[in-house]
Design an enzyme around this catalytic site. Structure first.
Site, PDB file in Angstrom:
ATOM      1  N   GLY A  49       0.847  -1.180   0.000  1.00 19.15           N
ATOM      2  CA  GLY A  49       0.000   0.000   0.000  1.00 19.15           C
ATOM      3  C   GLY A  49       0.885   1.233   0.000  1.00 19.15           C
ATOM      4  O   GLY A  49       2.041   1.177   0.436  1.00 19.15           O
ATOM      5  N   GLN A  54       3.004   9.958   1.451  1.00 20.98           N
ATOM      6  CA  GLN A  54       4.317   9.300   1.473  1.00 20.98           C
ATOM      7  C   GLN A  54       5.183   9.692   0.275  1.00 20.98           C
ATOM      8  O   GLN A  54       6.397   9.475   0.307  1.00 20.98           O
ATOM      9  CB  GLN A  54       4.147   7.776   1.487  1.00 20.98           C
ATOM     10  CG  GLN A  54       3.528   7.254   2.774  1.00 20.98           C
ATOM     11  CD  GLN A  54       3.438   5.747   2.744  1.00 20.98           C
ATOM     12  OE1 GLN A  54       2.474   5.191   2.223  1.00 20.98           O
ATOM     13  NE2 GLN A  54       4.448   5.086   3.284  1.00 20.98           N
ATOM     14  N   CYS A  97       6.235  -0.176   7.219  1.00 24.69           N
ATOM     15  CA  CYS A  97       5.821   1.021   6.480  1.00 24.69           C
ATOM     16  C   CYS A  97       7.012   1.501   5.655  1.00 24.69           C
ATOM     17  O   CYS A  97       8.127   1.573   6.170  1.00 24.69           O
ATOM     18  CB  CYS A  97       5.384   2.106   7.469  1.00 24.69           C
ATOM     19  SG  CYS A  97       4.841   3.623   6.664  1.00 24.69           S
ATOM     20  N   LEU A  98       6.766   1.826   4.400  1.00 26.34           N
ATOM     21  CA  LEU A  98       7.847   2.304   3.538  1.00 26.34           C
ATOM     22  C   LEU A  98       8.441   3.616   4.050  1.00 26.34           C
ATOM     23  O   LEU A  98       9.576   3.945   3.718  1.00 26.34           O
ATOM     24  CB  LEU A  98       7.347   2.487   2.096  1.00 26.34           C
ATOM     25  CG  LEU A  98       6.912   1.195   1.379  1.00 26.34           C
ATOM     26  CD1 LEU A  98       6.339   1.527   0.011  1.00 26.34           C
ATOM     27  CD2 LEU A  98       8.061   0.213   1.252  1.00 26.34           C
ATOM     28  N   HIS A 139      -4.225   1.124   7.694  1.00 25.25           N
ATOM     29  CA  HIS A 139      -2.867   1.681   7.678  1.00 25.25           C
ATOM     30  C   HIS A 139      -2.796   2.875   6.708  1.00 25.25           C
ATOM     31  O   HIS A 139      -2.256   3.931   7.055  1.00 25.25           O
ATOM     32  CB  HIS A 139      -1.888   0.571   7.266  1.00 25.25           C
ATOM     33  CG  HIS A 139      -0.455   0.996   7.213  1.00 25.25           C
ATOM     34  ND1 HIS A 139       0.501   0.519   8.087  1.00 25.25           N
ATOM     35  CD2 HIS A 139       0.187   1.868   6.374  1.00 25.25           C
ATOM     36  CE1 HIS A 139       1.670   1.089   7.784  1.00 25.25           C
ATOM     37  NE2 HIS A 139       1.499   1.891   6.754  1.00 25.25           N
ATOM     38  N   GLU A 140      -3.368   2.690   5.502  1.00 24.64           N
ATOM     39  CA  GLU A 140      -3.321   3.769   4.512  1.00 24.64           C
ATOM     40  C   GLU A 140      -4.223   4.937   4.921  1.00 24.64           C
ATOM     41  O   GLU A 140      -3.874   6.107   4.735  1.00 24.64           O
ATOM     42  CB  GLU A 140      -3.716   3.260   3.120  1.00 24.64           C
ATOM     43  CG  GLU A 140      -2.857   2.132   2.576  1.00 24.64           C
ATOM     44  CD  GLU A 140      -1.371   2.368   2.726  1.00 24.64           C
ATOM     45  OE1 GLU A 140      -0.916   3.518   2.623  1.00 24.64           O
ATOM     46  OE2 GLU A 140      -0.649   1.375   2.967  1.00 24.64           O
ATOM     47  N   HIS A 143      -2.419   7.128   7.186  1.00 23.38           N
ATOM     48  CA  HIS A 143      -1.497   8.041   6.499  1.00 23.38           C
ATOM     49  C   HIS A 143      -2.236   9.293   6.025  1.00 23.38           C
ATOM     50  O   HIS A 143      -1.711  10.399   6.101  1.00 23.38           O
ATOM     51  CB  HIS A 143      -0.873   7.362   5.275  1.00 23.38           C
ATOM     52  CG  HIS A 143       0.338   6.524   5.591  1.00 23.38           C
ATOM     53  ND1 HIS A 143       1.438   7.022   6.247  1.00 23.38           N
ATOM     54  CD2 HIS A 143       0.626   5.228   5.321  1.00 23.38           C
ATOM     55  CE1 HIS A 143       2.348   6.074   6.372  1.00 23.38           C
ATOM     56  NE2 HIS A 143       1.883   4.959   5.815  1.00 23.38           N
TER      57      HIS A 143
HETATM   58 NI    NI Z   1       2.867   3.124   5.681  1.00 20.40          NI
END
Ligand code: NI
Length: 180
Positions: A49, A54, A97-98, A139-140, A143
């Site tokens: 995701g 991000q 998480c990226l 999670h998204e 963000h």
């Molecule tokens: Ni993330």
């Protein structure tokens, strides 16, 4: 299409509430290119995701895709998503998480929810998601609200660097963590 730079924890854009995308703006080449680039960036970095903040855009857009042991999720684009919790029971599992590279931690998430959003063409979409798909959406969604998974952990006792996660936790869990 381009692979975009992913910003990491500490960049202020990750802590901002993202702006809703006006439906008529969705047709613009800028937004369509951003969505294409987000997809390519997510795939490049083995994410499941990616949310627009991000990649330095404070816009309410997220992309999700997963083909792996934790679930099969086709490429999904969510614009201006809203969530309704359908099952308030919390399931705890590993997340990464990226924007917080090389860490894993256990995060409680609601088991089942309904999503109301627009797709990339401005069509209304509504569906229910559960388990891993519901986890990735939460999670998204976080963000887009300026939250990261660390904010949702019950405590930081399971926060682990990747090498230590694989050495001490993965053999116990027998499942792979993935990065959202
Ligand atoms: Ni993330």
């Amino acid at each position: 299409m381009s692979i975009l730079k992913v910003c990491r924890l500490g960049h202020p854009v990750l802590r901002m509430q993202s702006k809703r995308v006006p439906r008529e703006a969705l047709a613009s080449p800028a937004i369509q290119n951003l969505i294409d680039d987000m997809m390519e960036t997510m795939v490049e970095y083995y994410g499941v995701g990616l949310a627009a903040p991000q990649v330095h855009h404070s816009l309410s857009i997220a992309v999700i895709e997963c083909h792996g042991p934790r679930g099969e999720i086709p490429m999904t684009v969510l614009v201006n998503p809203e969530m309704t919790i359908l099952d308030e029971s919390l399931l705890e599992d590993w997340e990464g998480c990226l924007s917080i590279p090389d860490f894993r931690g256990r995060v409680p998430r609601y088991a089942r929810l309904r999503v109301d959003a627009l797709d990339r063409h401005g069509n209304k979409v509504e569906f229910t998601a559960e388990d891993f798909f519901a986890r990735v959406i939460q999670h998204e969604f976080d963000h887009l609200m300026g939250k990261v998974y660390l904010d949702r952990m019950r405590d930081l006792g399971t926060l682990a660097h990747m090498a230590e996660f694989e050495r001490y936790w993965l053999p116990r869990e027998k499942k792979a963590g993935s990065s959202e």
